[in-house]
Enzyme design. Structure first.
Site, mmCIF file in Angstrom:
data_model
loop_
_atom_site.group_PDB
_atom_site.id
_atom_site.type_symbol
_atom_site.label_atom_id
_atom_site.label_comp_id
_atom_site.label_asym_id
_atom_site.label_seq_id
_atom_site.Cartn_x
_atom_site.Cartn_y
_atom_site.Cartn_z
ATOM 1 N N ASP A 1 -16.419 -18.195 18.343
ATOM 2 C CA ASP A 1 -16.233 -19.228 17.457
ATOM 3 C C ASP A 1 -14.739 -19.218 17.031
ATOM 4 O O ASP A 1 -14.099 -18.387 17.307
ATOM 5 C CB ASP A 1 -17.095 -19.367 16.349
ATOM 6 C CG ASP A 1 -17.617 -20.664 16.117
ATOM 7 O OD1 ASP A 1 -16.405 -21.688 15.615
ATOM 8 O OD2 ASP A 1 -18.678 -21.017 15.963
ATOM 9 N N ALA B 1 -24.039 -23.199 17.168
ATOM 10 C CA ALA B 1 -24.453 -21.902 17.535
ATOM 11 C C ALA B 1 -23.674 -21.527 18.750
ATOM 12 O O ALA B 1 -23.402 -20.323 18.830
ATOM 13 C CB ALA B 1 -25.960 -22.004 17.800
ATOM 14 N N LYS B 2 -23.005 -22.435 19.285
ATOM 15 C CA LYS B 2 -22.205 -21.960 20.947
ATOM 16 C C LYS B 2 -22.845 -21.147 21.580
ATOM 17 O O LYS B 2 -22.195 -20.039 21.929
ATOM 18 C CB LYS B 2 -20.878 -21.757 20.143
ATOM 19 C CG LYS B 2 -20.098 -22.737 19.153
ATOM 20 C CD LYS B 2 -18.751 -22.547 18.948
ATOM 21 C CE LYS B 2 -17.943 -23.587 18.171
ATOM 22 N NZ LYS B 2 -18.437 -23.727 16.858
ATOM 23 N N ARG B 3 -24.161 -21.510 21.655
ATOM 24 C CA ARG B 3 -24.991 -20.581 22.662
ATOM 25 C C ARG B 3 -24.721 -20.839 24.248
ATOM 26 O O ARG B 3 -23.965 -21.854 24.483
ATOM 27 C CB ARG B 3 -26.423 -20.701 22.422
ATOM 28 C CG ARG B 3 -26.823 -20.120 21.019
ATOM 29 C CD ARG B 3 -26.519 -18.739 20.721
ATOM 30 N NE ARG B 3 -27.296 -18.275 19.251
ATOM 31 C CZ ARG B 3 -26.518 -18.216 18.363
ATOM 32 N NH1 ARG B 3 -25.378 -18.399 18.205
ATOM 33 N NH2 ARG B 3 -27.246 -17.816 17.086
#
Lengths: 274, 274
Positions: free
Chosen positions: A99, B95-97
């Site tokens: 991130d 969450a940038k999964r």
């Protein structure tokens, strides 16, 4: 855990096996389902049965998060159990985080301070400031996605730029300005066996974390042929092939048999680089 | 929430503001620190104070995970509070999964079934099978990272391939074969204002989630100049600029003032596309 300690473990155990703790409640044997914490009990049994054959454990966070708070308690208990009972095992949190810098620092705090885990998988898409916050911890590692084991890896990772450099090569090359062989590894899928030659051109000395042996179809021999180096430089992961070797009450014994078989193959490969 | 419902909210509230709930315990005002769950109490106060000025809330998971199980309880309570009290607000789990298909399915189960959240940010590096498991849920959205707001976005996202296509453009173009304007948005940082022209060439009709206004320095006017479309097509996020507007006991009132100011600017922009 630093590189020397990891390498010592590999040669003393004659294994570079990592067991993936991708514990899915839908696949936990029935005999555990009435326990209070079946996920932890499953992990504990798998760990006790396989610890002598492997040097690392890799829980994938997705499998714990999908159970909500209860799952995170199982995850924490698993980490605690490992640290107390098998302190020489390298722990990888397979979380594929990444991130903006400010937020990556929070993730670093979680995994390296809160849980005191040895290493974390990180996604490179957001670049330098998304990765470097994880590199400020003595004895902790970033394991950066480079060339993954899935079909979708072909969508972007193999795209060549105007100088002919492919994205996964660029990730490996550029990231070497952020960390070094003592705090950074790369994920390279076993399903891309012959690509290990190309990987070793850009990362001749880094450790590689290799998923995809077993259920996903990768070959240990091919990975070693192109990927092994003088101090091994490989952690080969198997998840489903080991932990779900049997769906009965003999699941732990079945896992041990699978892990031992892989360890024996690994001993042969390590013997070649003596 | 489907696109029509989201657009209706935007025009009825004259706002396309998303408030980022990046709640850091180190920045929660002292007056809350002795409460049993200061993170949730902070969020609740911020939500009550800002709900009339925004259409969406975006908790970044990192800030909750770093508190361990306790943090995940605060996260769950926040989602529950939103769903019960502000059911018309769009919720984004930042969450940038993104993982191999099998594992992405687990994450989809977590966020779309367990938490019943409207949307999730997803990292594209692992390609198609890491994204598509999130697209099988009616009324749920994938928000795919394209061009992020941080400095590191220049490391890989701007790399042009042999046809001159940059990685972020390739991500947007290829992913349109996986999802459509009804279930996929893209993250485009406000710090890259003039790039919105290029983005709109490859994604003329998609909604864009735009972080980076405020603390990160992006300009709302520039984003709108190049990025706004007939049904708005923008969700502009502000986190730190709103939620930490004051560190005193007036933090909620201060947040409301900042949110209202942004809403007023947004009303002007929406007026232009009437």
């Amino acid at each position: 855990m630093n590189r020397k300690q990891l390498v010592d473990q590999i040669f003393s155990k004659q294994s570079f096996l990592c067991v993936g703790l991708d514990t899915d409640i839908k696949k936990v044997p029935e005999c555990l389902l009435n326990n209070e914490d079946p996920i932890f009990d499953f992990n504990k049994a798998i760990i006790d049965a396989t610890a002598q054959y492997c040097v690392a454990y890799k829980p994938n966070l997705a499998f714990y998060e999908c159970m909500g708070v209860k799952g995170m308690i199982s995850f924490e208990r698993t980490i605690k159990y490992l640290k107390e009972n098998y302190p020489d095992h390298f722990i990888i949190a397979d979380a594929k985080r990444g991130d903006i810098g400010n937020t990556s620092s929070m993730y670093a705090r979680t995994f390296f301070e809160e849980y005191d885990i040895d290493s974390l998988t990180v996604a490179p898409y957001m670049g330098e400031d998304s990765v470097t916050p994880f590199l400020n911890y003595e004895g902790k590692w970033v394991i950066l996605l480079a060339l993954t084991s899935n079909k979708g890896s072909h969508d972007f990772q193999l795209t060549a730029d105007q100088d002919g450099e492919r994205l996964f090569e660029k990730v490996i090359r550029k990231s070497q300005a952020w960390g070094d062989e003592q705090n950074m590894m790369y994920v390279v899928g076993a399903t891309q066996g012959s690509m290990f030659q190309d990987i070793r051109k850009v990362a001749p000395n880094h450790f590689l974390l290799v998923p995809g042996v077993g259920a996903q179809g990768g070959s240990l021999q091919e990975v070693c042929k192109y990927g092994i180096i003088k101090d091994c430089g490989l952690l080969v992961n198997s998840s489903r092939g080991i932990i779900y070797a049997s769906s009965g009450s003999d699941f732990a014994e079945a896992a041990a048999i699978k892990a031992e078989a892989l360890q024996k193959e690994m001993a042969i490969e390590l013997n070649k680089i003596k």
